[in-house]
Scaffold this motif. Structure first.
Motif, PDB file in Angstrom:
ATOM      1  N   LEU A 116     -43.002  11.065  38.456  1.00  0.00           N
ATOM      2  CA  LEU A 116     -43.966  10.536  39.353  1.00  0.00           C
ATOM      3  C   LEU A 116     -44.355  11.597  40.083  1.00  0.00           C
ATOM      4  O   LEU A 116     -44.021  12.754  40.094  1.00  0.00           O
ATOM      5  CB  LEU A 116     -43.301   9.227  40.196  1.00  0.00           C
ATOM      6  CG  LEU A 116     -42.520   9.890  41.378  1.00  0.00           C
ATOM      7  CD1 LEU A 116     -41.892   9.163  42.586  1.00  0.00           C
ATOM      8  CD2 LEU A 116     -40.776  10.155  40.662  1.00  0.00           C
ATOM      9  N   GLY A 117     -45.363  11.367  41.184  1.00  0.00           N
ATOM     10  CA  GLY A 117     -45.797  12.568  41.829  1.00  0.00           C
ATOM     11  C   GLY A 117     -46.989  13.309  41.247  1.00  0.00           C
ATOM     12  O   GLY A 117     -47.258  13.134  40.360  1.00  0.00           O
ATOM     13  N   ASP A 118     -46.927  14.505  41.666  1.00  0.00           N
ATOM     14  CA  ASP A 118     -48.340  15.399  41.331  1.00  0.00           C
ATOM     15  C   ASP A 118     -47.676  16.003  39.778  1.00  0.00           C
ATOM     16  O   ASP A 118     -48.572  16.529  39.272  1.00  0.00           O
ATOM     17  CB  ASP A 118     -48.244  16.650  42.397  1.00  0.00           C
ATOM     18  CG  ASP A 118     -48.790  16.126  43.543  1.00  0.00           C
ATOM     19  OD1 ASP A 118     -49.229  15.150  43.614  1.00  0.00           O
ATOM     20  OD2 ASP A 118     -48.743  17.073  44.520  1.00  0.00           O
ATOM     21  N   GLY A 119     -46.464  15.845  39.488  1.00  0.00           N
ATOM     22  CA  GLY A 119     -46.145  16.499  37.904  1.00  0.00           C
ATOM     23  C   GLY A 119     -46.369  15.438  37.067  1.00  0.00           C
ATOM     24  O   GLY A 119     -46.172  15.809  35.830  1.00  0.00           O
ATOM     25  N   GLY A 120     -46.645  14.233  37.120  1.00  0.00           N
ATOM     26  CA  GLY A 120     -46.753  13.187  36.013  1.00  0.00           C
ATOM     27  C   GLY A 120     -48.045  13.297  35.437  1.00  0.00           C
ATOM     28  O   GLY A 120     -49.188  13.739  36.017  1.00  0.00           O
ATOM     29  N   SER A 121     -48.250  12.840  34.460  1.00  0.00           N
ATOM     30  CA  SER A 121     -49.559  12.778  33.775  1.00  0.00           C
ATOM     31  C   SER A 121     -50.561  11.254  33.999  1.00  0.00           C
ATOM     32  O   SER A 121     -51.569  11.374  33.646  1.00  0.00           O
ATOM     33  CB  SER A 121     -49.435  12.466  32.085  1.00  0.00           C
ATOM     34  OG  SER A 121     -48.787  11.423  31.860  1.00  0.00           O
ATOM     35  N   THR A 122     -50.043  10.677  35.019  1.00  0.00           N
ATOM     36  CA  THR A 122     -50.981   9.279  35.419  1.00  0.00           C
ATOM     37  C   THR A 122     -52.072   9.799  35.954  1.00  0.00           C
ATOM     38  O   THR A 122     -52.140  10.848  36.801  1.00  0.00           O
ATOM     39  CB  THR A 122     -50.061   8.684  36.445  1.00  0.00           C
ATOM     40  OG1 THR A 122     -49.633   9.404  37.437  1.00  0.00           O
ATOM     41  CG2 THR A 122     -48.986   7.767  35.700  1.00  0.00           C
TER      42      THR A 122
END
Length: 412
Positions: free
Chosen positions: A292-298
């Motif tokens: 989750l957060g800025d490091g995820g690919s969403t």
């Protein structure tokens, strides 16, 4: 001997701490370890307010030890590599940590070195950025000092943390200059690598009203590629080629990318981010890994508000996975960007995947497409309190997890 835990969380930022707190609220006996090398935890959304002279810097920082959830073990180190096939991570100390489930929330990389000359001059020579704790106060110093000349504000290609933040710095600066009666003597230019003022069209009319009010010169498809601080010159790549402009003040938003230890790992996608299902936040190849957060690919807006919504979803889906079940909660891409268009008024942008509007409040209370005083109070008073006392402590006000099927159906 490998140290093992039920759950290992990589990152002690907003997403990691909030997820740990949400997990422990539901299952207090879980053995959770948080891997985080930093001593200080920052409320990054507050840095825009620091740069606008609203907040003092120290209200946005607290000791990391003070935000660690009771019941979680803090491992003060950094992760070097991931071994998902062995359910292990290796730390920069050489130690190996094992897990039943892994949560990856390390944030992203502010790539100051991607723009030649920027790092050497940041915080002096009129070069500033609200994207750094140390440089945000310099923004306000420059705003107070400037009486005439050229002020440049830049926005790099996506993805970046809070896509509205480059504009927020500009609007608050213009408001301060307008209040002092010097705005008419200052040329304000917004160099945006993108082709539009904001990615969700519903909010553009209100923002354009302020662009016209402040006399801002919009320069689209213009990317900062070099800064000469001592000479006070900035170089941009544009359609017609490279152009160099003089400045008296420049607010720079650094290019951003996935962190190297994630990008070079077997859990990353082609862009370097942790490859997860955009609804369940579960890794597409390793069922016991979530991000989750800025490091995820969403493909959502990278904001603290997004992490606040994602944390309880990761918590319930991870616990379901440990029980041998499929994910039960879904994420609709919610992100929020309170656009500070002037001191005392905010355009409260709240939206999800595909630019769908996802307001938290009825329109009669807060119309997010218009600048409102109540939205300012939310940003300046309520949200910092909710962050420290709610989100980081596992309270899920207005972000209760929704059933995964309902979220998928609503997106169709």
């Amino acid at each position: 001997m490998t140290q093992r835990h039920d759950i290992v969380i990589v990152g002690g930022g907003a997403g990691g701490i909030a997820t740990a707190a949400s997990l422990l609220k539901r299952a207090p006996k879980l053995d959770i370890a948080i891997v985080e090398p930093r001593d200080t935890h920052y409320y990054q959304p507050g840095w825009t307010m620091v740069g606008g002279g609203i907040f003092e810097p120290d209200v946005t920082a607290r000791p990391m030890a003070s935000v660690m959830p009771k019941g979680a073990q803090w491992i003060k180190a950094a992760v070097s590599t991931f071994q998902p096939e062995n359910n292990e991570v290796t730390l920069d100390t050489g130690r190996t940590i094992g897990y039943r489930a892994l949560v990856v929330a390390p944030g992203n990389c502010l790539d100051w070195d991607a723009i030649p000359g920027l790092r050497q001059t940041l915080g002096k020579n009129g070069v500033t950025s609200n994207y750094g704790y140390d440089s945000a106060p310099y923004t306000w110093e420059l705003v107070q000092r400037l009486r005439e000349g050229v002020a440049l504000f830049t926005q790099p290609p996506m993805p970046i943390k809070c896509a509205g933040a480059p504009q927020k710095a500009m609007y608050l600066s213009c408001d301060a200059w307008e209040e002092r009666g010097v705005l008419k003597n200052i040329q304000v230019k917004f160099h945006n690598a993108g082709a539009a003022l904001f990615g969700v069209k519903d909010y553009v009319p209100a923002l354009m009203d302020y662009v016209r009010r402040y006399g801002i010169d919009l320069q689209f498809e213009s990317t900062l590629i070099g800064v000469d601080g001592p000479a006070k010159r900035a170089t941009f790549r544009e359609k017609a080629g490279e152009v160099t402009r003089d400045f008296d003040m420049i607010h720079v938003t650094p290019p951003q990318r996935a962190l190297g230890f994630v990008a070079d790992s077997p859990i990353a996608d082609a862009n370097g981010y942790v490859e997860v299902d955009q609804v369940t936040l579960q890794h597409v190849r390793h069922a016991n890994i979530f991000a989750l957060g800025d490091g995820g690919s969403t493909p959502n807006a990278k904001t603290a508000a997004a992490a606040r919504k994602q944390a309880p979803i990761v918590a319930v889906n991870l616990l379901a996975m440990l029980e041998g079940q499929t994910p039960v909660a879904g994420y609709d891409g919610y992100g929020s960007c309170p656009l500070t268009v002037e001191k005392g008024r905010i355009v409260l942008a709240e939206f999800g995947y595909g630019g769908k509007l996802l307001p938290s409040f009825p329109k009669w209370l807060i119309d997010g497409t218009k600048p409102q005083k109540l939205s300012w109070l939310l940003k300046s008073e309520a949200l910092p309190w909710v962050y420290w006392n709610g989100m980081l402590k596992g309270h899920e006000w207005l972000v209760k997890p929704q059933p995964v099927d309902a979220v998928r159906n609503a997106a169709q």
